[in-house]
Scaffold this motif. Structure first.
Motif, PDB file in Angstrom:
ATOM      1  N   GLU A  96       0.824  -1.202   0.000  1.00  0.00           N
ATOM      2  CA  GLU A  96       0.000   0.000   0.000  1.00  0.00           C
ATOM      3  C   GLU A  96       0.864   1.261   0.000  1.00  0.00           C
ATOM      4  O   GLU A  96       0.596   2.227  -0.724  1.00  0.00           O
ATOM      5  CB  GLU A  96      -0.915  -0.035   1.221  1.00  0.00           C
ATOM      6  CG  GLU A  96      -1.996   1.009   1.228  1.00  0.00           C
ATOM      7  CD  GLU A  96      -2.890   0.869   2.446  1.00  0.00           C
ATOM      8  OE1 GLU A  96      -3.189   1.897   3.074  1.00  0.00           O
ATOM      9  OE2 GLU A  96      -3.250  -0.283   2.770  1.00  0.00           O
ATOM     10  N   ARG A  97       1.915   1.249   0.803  1.00  0.00           N
ATOM     11  CA  ARG A  97       2.811   2.404   0.867  1.00  0.00           C
ATOM     12  C   ARG A  97       3.518   2.616  -0.480  1.00  0.00           C
ATOM     13  O   ARG A  97       3.731   3.749  -0.910  1.00  0.00           O
ATOM     14  CB  ARG A  97       3.827   2.227   1.980  1.00  0.00           C
ATOM     15  CG  ARG A  97       3.231   2.404   3.370  1.00  0.00           C
ATOM     16  CD  ARG A  97       4.307   2.721   4.394  1.00  0.00           C
ATOM     17  NE  ARG A  97       3.751   2.944   5.714  1.00  0.00           N
ATOM     18  CZ  ARG A  97       3.174   4.079   6.112  1.00  0.00           C
ATOM     19  NH1 ARG A  97       3.061   5.094   5.262  1.00  0.00           N
ATOM     20  NH2 ARG A  97       2.706   4.194   7.337  1.00  0.00           N
ATOM     21  N   ASN A  98       3.863   1.527  -1.150  1.00  0.00           N
ATOM     22  CA  ASN A  98       4.499   1.630  -2.455  1.00  0.00           C
ATOM     23  C   ASN A  98       3.575   2.307  -3.467  1.00  0.00           C
ATOM     24  O   ASN A  98       3.997   3.188  -4.233  1.00  0.00           O
ATOM     25  CB  ASN A  98       4.907   0.242  -2.944  1.00  0.00           C
ATOM     26  CG  ASN A  98       5.677   0.281  -4.238  1.00  0.00           C
ATOM     27  OD1 ASN A  98       6.605   1.064  -4.402  1.00  0.00           O
ATOM     28  ND2 ASN A  98       5.288  -0.572  -5.177  1.00  0.00           N
ATOM     29  N   ILE A  99       2.305   1.910  -3.470  1.00  0.00           N
ATOM     30  CA  ILE A  99       1.314   2.524  -4.365  1.00  0.00           C
ATOM     31  C   ILE A  99       1.143   4.004  -4.033  1.00  0.00           C
ATOM     32  O   ILE A  99       1.086   4.861  -4.922  1.00  0.00           O
ATOM     33  CB  ILE A  99      -0.030   1.788  -4.264  1.00  0.00           C
ATOM     34  CG1 ILE A  99       0.097   0.350  -4.788  1.00  0.00           C
ATOM     35  CG2 ILE A  99      -1.120   2.528  -5.034  1.00  0.00           C
ATOM     36  CD1 ILE A  99      -1.120  -0.517  -4.528  1.00  0.00           C
ATOM     37  N   ALA A 100       1.069   4.301  -2.744  1.00  0.00           N
ATOM     38  CA  ALA A 100       0.872   5.695  -2.311  1.00  0.00           C
ATOM     39  C   ALA A 100       2.042   6.574  -2.746  1.00  0.00           C
ATOM     40  O   ALA A 100       1.839   7.696  -3.249  1.00  0.00           O
ATOM     41  CB  ALA A 100       0.696   5.742  -0.801  1.00  0.00           C
ATOM     42  N   ASN A 104       2.043   9.908  -5.208  1.00  0.00           N
ATOM     43  CA  ASN A 104       2.161  11.138  -4.406  1.00  0.00           C
ATOM     44  C   ASN A 104       1.021  11.304  -3.403  1.00  0.00           C
ATOM     45  O   ASN A 104       0.503  12.394  -3.199  1.00  0.00           O
ATOM     46  CB  ASN A 104       2.224  12.372  -5.329  1.00  0.00           C
ATOM     47  CG  ASN A 104       3.431  12.338  -6.245  1.00  0.00           C
ATOM     48  OD1 ASN A 104       4.537  12.036  -5.806  1.00  0.00           O
ATOM     49  ND2 ASN A 104       3.212  12.635  -7.525  1.00  0.00           N
ATOM     50  N   LEU A 105       0.655  10.187  -2.779  1.00  0.00           N
ATOM     51  CA  LEU A 105      -0.369  10.216  -1.740  1.00  0.00           C
ATOM     52  C   LEU A 105       0.314  10.194  -0.380  1.00  0.00           C
ATOM     53  O   LEU A 105       1.108   9.297  -0.092  1.00  0.00           O
ATOM     54  CB  LEU A 105      -1.307   9.015  -1.867  1.00  0.00           C
ATOM     55  CG  LEU A 105      -2.089   8.894  -3.186  1.00  0.00           C
ATOM     56  CD1 LEU A 105      -2.861   7.577  -3.214  1.00  0.00           C
ATOM     57  CD2 LEU A 105      -3.027  10.079  -3.370  1.00  0.00           C
ATOM     58  N   ASP A 265      -7.621   6.995  -0.881  1.00  0.00           N
ATOM     59  CA  ASP A 265      -7.446   7.131  -2.323  1.00  0.00           C
ATOM     60  C   ASP A 265      -6.713   5.948  -2.951  1.00  0.00           C
ATOM     61  O   ASP A 265      -6.792   5.738  -4.162  1.00  0.00           O
ATOM     62  CB  ASP A 265      -6.704   8.430  -2.654  1.00  0.00           C
ATOM     63  CG  ASP A 265      -7.601   9.655  -2.500  1.00  0.00           C
ATOM     64  OD1 ASP A 265      -8.829   9.470  -2.400  1.00  0.00           O
ATOM     65  OD2 ASP A 265      -7.077  10.781  -2.490  1.00  0.00           O
ATOM     66  N   VAL A 266      -5.979   5.175  -2.159  1.00  0.00           N
ATOM     67  CA  VAL A 266      -5.336   3.967  -2.688  1.00  0.00           C
ATOM     68  C   VAL A 266      -6.402   2.989  -3.168  1.00  0.00           C
ATOM     69  O   VAL A 266      -6.299   2.409  -4.252  1.00  0.00           O
ATOM     70  CB  VAL A 266      -4.426   3.319  -1.621  1.00  0.00           C
ATOM     71  CG1 VAL A 266      -3.948   1.943  -2.092  1.00  0.00           C
ATOM     72  CG2 VAL A 266      -3.237   4.213  -1.314  1.00  0.00           C
TER      73      VAL A 266
END
Length: 317
Positions: A96-100, A104-105, A265-266
């Motif tokens: 999840e952190r990688n996607i964010a 730029n989330l 938003d993810v």
């Protein structure tokens, strides 16, 4: 073969579901739900039938070595153990952190979990999860079968800064206070898509970041028969802020686990990217599509509905 008592209990439960859906179609879901909640005789009989099925018929048949059974209760408890105590949540957190970061989330939230795990069992009936020491169970039901379960209308309970209980009735629940919210055979009880979505939105508000919404729902058809509905469930829950992290289809049920994302938003991004033709913001069940809601309880749709619950007790404890 199911015993006569088994068939009678299962048929009563499914007839209650059917009548509630029909009342919802005729009078509106909010009115139908409030009228149902006020019918104490029906609620008490329903609770008695459900407890009898689960503790007598379902438990006995689930223990059979030849049944090929999977218990919805055991599946849920085992997944919670792996996710929290074996720290499987770290793997999903990293993804999840990688996607964010790529999008730029900014994620201000982080996981902070308790041990034992704070576990909300909605529609608990008789509190089957109380046997698991690693779960701190808060069990609620419209009509509790025993005094280990609190009375609560989950669809109408308030969510606020603290939990308020008066005379064994839950009036308000504290937001972001649970690691798990479990819907074990709950959503098919709720009479329409809008109220089912409301239940999931309420679960979202009660869960801590990174927490789990676990849903078990009966379905005796093959894995592809209702795949379009399941895709809509996944899409809808992503729009709310949940990512599906586990899905299994067993002989008579779907088992699903959804993670409350650290950044909403993810999940919404996933829903936007993966939306397919026919996906809609809805949580429907097959019985919602009976052609004529005013037909007798012997119509094809309800007969199929009753069959599911007659078969389920052979497999699920």
């Amino acid at each position: 073969m199911a015993s006569e008592e088994h068939k009678e209990l299962a048929s009563y439960l499914k007839n209650v579901h059917s009548k509630l859906r029909k009342a919802s179609a005729k009078n509106g879901s909010d009115r139908a739900w409030l009228d149902h909640c006020a019918n104490k005789d029906v609620l008490e009989t329903y609770a008695h039938c459900m407890e009898k099925l689960a503790t007598t018929h379902w438990t006995t048949n689930c223990a059979s070595d030849t049944s090929g059974a999977t218990s919805r209760i055991q599946w849920t408890a085992d997944f919670c153990f792996d996710y929290f105590l074996n720290e499987q949540y770290m793997r999903f957190k990293a993804k999840e952190r990688n996607i964010a970061e790529k999008n730029n989330l900014v994620q201000d939230e982080d996981e902070h979990f308790s041990n034992p795990v704070h576990f909300l069992d909605v529609g608990s009936c008789y509190n089957p999860f109380k046997v698991y020491e690693y779960l701190n169970v808060f069990a609620i039901d419209l009509c509790p079968a025993n005094n280990s379960v609190l009375q609560c209308d989950f669809l109408n309970v308030l969510v606020g800064a603290e939990t308020i209980i008066n005379n064994c009735e839950v009036k308000q629940m504290r937001s972001s206070s649970f690691e798990v919210v479990a819907f074990c055979y709950l959503l098919e009880y709720i009479p329409d898509s809008n109220l089912r979505i409301l239940a999931c939105q309420k679960a979202y508000s009660l869960l801590k970041p990174g927490g789990l919404l676990i849903i078990n729902t009966p379905d005796s058809k093959h894995v592809g028969a209702n795949s379009k509905l399941m895709k809509c469930w996944r899409y809808t829950l992503a729009c709310i802020g949940f990512m599906r992290i586990k899905y299994e289809k067993f002989k008579h049920m779907h088992c699903m686990a959804f993670r409350k994302t650290l950044h909403k938003d993810v999940a919404i991004r996933w829903a936007t990217i993966h939306k397919e033709l026919g996906m809609e913001y809805a949580i429907n069940i097959p019985q919602d599509f009976n052609e004529d809601p005013d037909e007798s309880l012997l119509d094809k749709g309800v007969q199929s509905d009753i069959k599911d619950f007659q078969e389920l007790p052979f497999c699920f404890g």
